[in-house]
Structures are given as structure tokens and as C-alpha cells.
Design a protein around this motif. Structure first.
Motif, PDB file in Angstrom:
ATOM      1  N   MET A  66     -23.580  25.799 -31.375  1.00 12.23           N
ATOM      2  CA  MET A  66     -23.457  27.171 -31.853  1.00 12.23           C
ATOM      3  C   MET A  66     -24.632  27.594 -32.716  1.00 12.23           C
ATOM      4  N   SER A  67     -24.744  28.899 -32.903  1.00  7.48           N
ATOM      5  CA  SER A  67     -25.702  29.471 -33.844  1.00  7.48           C
ATOM      6  C   SER A  67     -24.973  29.792 -35.140  1.00  7.48           C
ATOM      7  N   ASP A 110     -17.351  21.533 -50.446  1.00  5.23           N
ATOM      8  CA  ASP A 110     -18.112  22.672 -49.941  1.00  5.23           C
ATOM      9  C   ASP A 110     -18.544  22.420 -48.499  1.00  5.23           C
ATOM     10  N   MET A 111     -18.663  23.496 -47.733  1.00  9.66           N
ATOM     11  CA  MET A 111     -19.150  23.385 -46.353  1.00  9.66           C
ATOM     12  C   MET A 111     -20.675  23.353 -46.357  1.00  9.66           C
ATOM     13  N   ILE A 112     -21.249  22.397 -45.662  1.00  9.64           N
ATOM     14  CA  ILE A 112     -22.703  22.236 -45.621  1.00  9.64           C
ATOM     15  C   ILE A 112     -23.190  22.276 -44.180  1.00  9.64           C
ATOM     16  N   PHE A 113     -24.128  23.177 -43.916  1.00  9.58           N
ATOM     17  CA  PHE A 113     -24.781  23.270 -42.613  1.00  9.58           C
ATOM     18  C   PHE A 113     -26.267  22.977 -42.799  1.00  9.58           C
ATOM     19  N   LEU A 114     -26.902  22.402 -41.786  1.00 15.31           N
ATOM     20  CA  LEU A 114     -28.353  22.407 -41.683  1.00 15.31           C
ATOM     21  C   LEU A 114     -28.666  23.279 -40.485  1.00 15.31           C
ATOM     22  N   VAL A 115     -29.510  24.300 -40.700  1.00 18.18           N
ATOM     23  CA  VAL A 115     -29.710  25.349 -39.700  1.00 18.18           C
ATOM     24  C   VAL A 115     -31.196  25.555 -39.431  1.00 18.18           C
ATOM     25  N   SER A 116     -31.535  25.733 -38.164  1.00 18.73           N
ATOM     26  CA  SER A 116     -32.888  26.145 -37.786  1.00 18.73           C
ATOM     27  C   SER A 116     -32.834  27.651 -37.563  1.00 18.73           C
ATOM     28  N   LEU A 117     -33.146  28.418 -38.628  1.00 19.27           N
ATOM     29  CA  LEU A 117     -32.980  29.868 -38.585  1.00 19.27           C
ATOM     30  C   LEU A 117     -33.814  30.522 -37.499  1.00 19.27           C
ATOM     31  N   GLY A 173     -30.924  30.420 -35.335  1.00 13.92           N
ATOM     32  CA  GLY A 173     -29.766  30.071 -36.149  1.00 13.92           C
ATOM     33  C   GLY A 173     -29.079  28.802 -35.701  1.00 13.92           C
ATOM     34  N   ARG A 174     -29.763  28.022 -34.882  1.00 18.36           N
ATOM     35  CA  ARG A 174     -29.161  26.799 -34.332  1.00 18.36           C
ATOM     36  C   ARG A 174     -28.630  25.892 -35.433  1.00 18.36           C
ATOM     37  N   ILE A 175     -27.361  25.447 -35.287  1.00 24.54           N
ATOM     38  CA  ILE A 175     -26.770  24.517 -36.249  1.00 24.54           C
ATOM     39  C   ILE A 175     -27.201  23.107 -35.865  1.00 24.54           C
ATOM     40  N   VAL A 176     -27.949  22.477 -36.761  1.00 20.22           N
ATOM     41  CA  VAL A 176     -28.491  21.144 -36.511  1.00 20.22           C
ATOM     42  C   VAL A 176     -27.507  20.064 -36.969  1.00 20.22           C
ATOM     43  N   GLU A 177     -26.791  20.344 -38.057  1.00 19.31           N
ATOM     44  CA  GLU A 177     -25.852  19.366 -38.617  1.00 19.31           C
ATOM     45  C   GLU A 177     -24.810  20.113 -39.430  1.00 19.31           C
ATOM     46  N   ALA A 178     -23.617  19.541 -39.559  1.00 18.83           N
ATOM     47  CA  ALA A 178     -22.530  20.124 -40.360  1.00 18.83           C
ATOM     48  C   ALA A 178     -21.673  18.990 -40.889  1.00 18.83           C
ATOM     49  N   ASN A 179     -21.153  19.166 -42.105  1.00 13.45           N
ATOM     50  CA  ASN A 179     -20.334  18.089 -42.678  1.00 13.45           C
ATOM     51  C   ASN A 179     -18.859  18.249 -42.306  1.00 13.45           C
ATOM     52  N   ASN A 180     -18.040  17.311 -42.759  1.00 12.99           N
ATOM     53  CA  ASN A 180     -16.618  17.295 -42.389  1.00 12.99           C
ATOM     54  C   ASN A 180     -15.875  18.537 -42.850  1.00 12.99           C
ATOM     55  N   SER A 181     -16.274  19.082 -44.001  1.00 11.62           N
ATOM     56  CA  SER A 181     -15.582  20.263 -44.532  1.00 11.62           C
ATOM     57  C   SER A 181     -15.715  21.453 -43.598  1.00 11.62           C
ATOM     58  N   VAL A 182     -16.857  21.574 -42.930  1.00 10.67           N
ATOM     59  CA  VAL A 182     -17.046  22.674 -41.975  1.00 10.67           C
ATOM     60  C   VAL A 182     -16.042  22.541 -40.842  1.00 10.67           C
ATOM     61  N   VAL A 183     -15.916  21.336 -40.315  1.00  9.27           N
ATOM     62  CA  VAL A 183     -14.983  21.071 -39.217  1.00  9.27           C
ATOM     63  C   VAL A 183     -13.552  21.370 -39.642  1.00  9.27           C
ATOM     64  N   ASP A 241     -37.662  20.294 -46.040  1.00 12.41           N
ATOM     65  CA  ASP A 241     -38.617  19.685 -45.119  1.00 12.41           C
ATOM     66  C   ASP A 241     -38.153  18.250 -44.891  1.00 12.41           C
ATOM     67  N   LEU A 242     -37.525  18.010 -43.737  1.00  7.34           N
ATOM     68  CA  LEU A 242     -36.981  16.692 -43.438  1.00  7.34           C
ATOM     69  C   LEU A 242     -37.733  16.085 -42.262  1.00  7.34           C
ATOM     70  N   GLN A 243     -38.443  15.005 -42.509  1.00  5.56           N
ATOM     71  CA  GLN A 243     -39.208  14.325 -41.466  1.00  5.56           C
ATOM     72  C   GLN A 243     -40.075  15.324 -40.701  1.00  5.56           C
ATOM     73  N   ASN A 244     -40.784  16.181 -41.469  1.00  6.44           N
ATOM     74  CA  ASN A 244     -41.697  17.180 -40.924  1.00  6.44           C
ATOM     75  C   ASN A 244     -40.990  18.267 -40.106  1.00  6.44           C
ATOM     76  N   SER A 245     -39.679  18.377 -40.257  1.00  6.06           N
ATOM     77  CA  SER A 245     -38.917  19.447 -39.615  1.00  6.06           C
ATOM     78  C   SER A 245     -38.397  20.389 -40.699  1.00  6.06           C
ATOM     79  N   ILE A 246     -38.723  21.664 -40.577  1.00  5.37           N
ATOM     80  CA  ILE A 246     -38.288  22.645 -41.564  1.00  5.37           C
ATOM     81  C   ILE A 246     -36.911  23.168 -41.148  1.00  5.37           C
TER      82      ILE A 246
END
Length: 352
Positions: A107-108, A70-77, A84-94, A157-162
Motif C-alpha cells: 500500500m501507499s 504508537d504506530m510506526i511506518f517507514l515510507v518512501s514519500l 508514499g510506498r510503505i516500506v515497513e510498519a510495526n505491530n501497532s499498525v497491524v 538515511d538508512l543504508q544510503n536509502s532516504i
């Protein structure tokens, strides 16, 4: 038009005061303000925060997420600088979308996600109340193609970042699996019915034509047919045929065809196995065969010989009239089983 805002950080020197006065005298729509500290330092800290978060995510989750299809993104909506900033994405997204990892981080998520405007109100409500939400949408690949997906969003909530974790599952692959399973179920049903019909019908010809109809509908063919070889007259003829609704019968035009007129075809039938052809790609030595097939409107076909006592006695065919048909291994497998059943009926009828 709103004034241009200019901030000058006061470091206590005379030069700063002079610069401030000179800028203020310019006849531009400008607002000059002297401040004690950089007003954008918080945004720099925010960028550093994302950088730190990325390092944390890579060290903790990269090995795990790289194993997930599955494609996994971490996004700051609601990122103030880039919603919608993409903070992280896994290999499947690429791999599936075709963007590089570095491109994705610039990207957003809204630029690759489908039109979620109508869904955002519900999505935000579900995220606020339930902490997660699921919806159907699509992702736009770098090539511009659309990839149908099921999207699951969950607030973390990762290291006080939502951030919002977005898991996108390629539903096309699952639909394909479901279709293959349904095909297999239909395959087993048709073989069972055909086998029973060929054994029980008093009129073998009616049984074969009914079986051809089931074969044609299951494989989406336009025609399905049986040809038998007559070694006494050295000719072949179309003995049984099924046509899809609206497709004209070719049977009257395929009677008493001499072996010598179709020598390439006869050599092919003696080889056994499954033969898949596109009429326009037939070799020059098959020009006579290509001419007859083209006159009948056939674009592609699959043929399998029927053997009795180790020599070909006929063949079963599936024909496509509109566009090339990509015959699957499952279609060919069904044709092989069907040809085996017809062979058994022919062998049985000779001793009746």
C-alpha cells in the motif's frame, strides 16, 4: 495518444533483428527501440534495495518497535513507481488499522493517511528545512473507520536509502485519559461541596436538592432524585428531585406508592449494591415497574439503596431519558458516596 514504447534487448542474434523489423511494420502507434541492456534493471535493483532494507530494519528494530504502542511506518514519500510506498510498519499498525503486514507493504501511505493535500506543501518544507514535521490528521482503518492521530514525520538515511519515519499516535486514547482525569477532579470537588452543604445547611431539604443538581450535571443525567420508604404506611415517595433544563418533573407522579405494587423493586433494594437498568430489558415480573418508568420517559437508570440501621430506608437514582446511558464505574462510585452522605443526613435528622 502517445506511442507505445517497445524495448528489445539486443543479444547479438539474427532472431532479435528479424523480430525488431517485424514489430516495426505493424500498423500500430508504436515506437520500437533496440537497446543493449534492460532499461528497467534499475527499478528491479530498487525493489531489491527495499527488500534488503526491510531485512535490515527487521533485524535491528523489530523487537524494539513491537514494544511501542504508537504506530510506526517507514515510507518512501517520492517513490517513482508508488508514491508514499510503505516500506515497513510495526505491530501497532497491524493491530490498530486491521491490515495484515503483507497488505501494508503493498500500500501507499497516502491511501491510509487523512487528506494531507493541503498540508503537503508545509510538510515538505519542514522536512527539507528541519528534517521533521508534526501535524494532526487521521488514519483510515480497514473497516473504513477513522482513527484520529497526531503524526510526526522525520527523514532518515538508512543504508544510503532516504525514507521518512512516520510516528502516528492515537490521540483518542489520550483524550479519554484527560477526560477521566478531569472527571476525577470534578468528582472530588462535588463530593467536597456536597459534604459541606449537607453539614452546614439549616434547611436539609434545600441542601439535598442542591447536591442532586451537582450530581446530575456531573453524570450528564436528565433527572436525579431521592426516594424515602415509609414503613408506617408501607409506601415510598419521591422526596427530592433535580431535572435538567427542559425536562419535566416526575415528582408529582411518584408519591405514596404502595410497596405491594412494586414488589420486584423492593426485593432489588433489599439486596443493596448498585443497580443499573435498561427499562426495555426489565424482566416480566417487573412489568409494573417498567410501565411506570416508561410513562415517565425513562430509558435507563442507576439506583443505589440508602441504608440505615441495616435496612433500606430509601434510594438515590440517576435517570436518562434519551437513549441508553453507559454508566461508568466512576458514575456509580459517585452515587455510592452520595448515597452514603444522604444516609448520614437521614440518620442525623432522626435524632434532632
Amino acid at each position: 495518444m502517445e506511442p507505445i514504447k517497445v524495448y528489445i534487448v539486443d543479444n547479438g542474434t539474427a532472431e532479435i533483428k528479424t523480430l525488431s523489423e517485424r514489430i516495426s511494420k505493424l500498423r500500430w502507434n508504436m515506437h520500437v527501440e533496440t537497446v543493449s541492456e534492460d532499461p528497467f534493471v534499475g527499478e528491479t535493483s530498487r525493489s531489491n534495495q527495499f527488500y534488503t532494507l526491510n531485512k535490515y530494519l527487521k533485524s535491528k528494530y523489530e523487537g524494539f518497535s513491537s514494544l511501542i504502542d504508537d504506530m510506526i511506518f517507514l515510507v518512501s514519500l517520492d517513490d517513482p513507481l508508488r508514491p508514499g510506498r510503505i516500506v515497513e510498519a510495526n505491530n501497532s499498525v497491524v493491530q490498530k488499522l486491521g491490515f495484515s503486514y503483507e497488505e501494508l507493504l503493498e500500500m501507499s501511505f497516502y491511501s491510509v493517511a487523512g487528506d494531507l493535500d493541503n498540508e503537503m506543501k508545509k510538510i515538505r518544507a519542514d522536512l527539507q528545512i528541519k528534517g521533521m514535521c508534526t501535524t494532526d490528521s487521521f488514519l483510515t482503518m480497514k473497516s473504513g473507520e477513522k482513527l484520529q492521530v497526531e503524526i510526526c514525520l522525520k527523514v532518515l538515511d538508512l543504508q544510503n536509502s532516504i525514507v521518512t519515519m512516520v510516528v502516528a499516535r492515537d490521540t483518542g486514547a489520550y483524550r479519554k485519559i484527560a477526560a477521566e482525569l478531569q472527571w476525577r477532579e470534578n468528582f472530588e470537588r462535588v463530593i467536597s461541596e456536597v459534604s459541606g452543604a449537607l453539614k452546614e445547611y439549616e434547611n436539609i431539604d434545600d441542601a439535598i436538592e442542591k447536591a442532586l443538581g451537582q450530581l446530575g450535571m456531573l453524570t450528564s443525567a436528565d433527572r436525579s432524585n431521592v426516594f424515602l420508604l415509609d414503613y408506617r404506611t408501607n409506601s415510598t415517595r419521591n422526596t427530592h428531585e433535580w431535572c435538567r433544563e427542559g425536562v419535566m418533573s416526575a415528582k408529582p407522579h411518584l408519591q405514596n406508592m404502595p410497596f405491594d405494587d412494586f414488589s420486584w423493586w423492593m426485593k432489588e433494594m433489599k439486596k443493596g449494591g448498585v443497580h443499573s437498568y435498561v427499562v426495555s430489558d426489565l424482566p416480566e415480573e417487573a412489568s409494573r415497574e417498567a410501565e411506570v418508568l416508561s410513562q415517565l420517559g425513562i430509558v435507563s437508570l442507576v439506583v443505589i439503596p440508602i441504608f440505615s440501621r441495616q435496612r433500606p430506608v430509601g434510594f438515590v437514582g440517576l435517570e436518562r431519558l434519551n437513549g441508553q446511558f453507559d454508566w461508568s464505574r466512576a458514575d456509580i462510585e459517585l452515587l455510592e458516596v452520595f448515597a452514603g452522605l444522604i444516609s448520614g443526613v437521614i440518620e442525623y435528622s432522626r435524632f434532632m
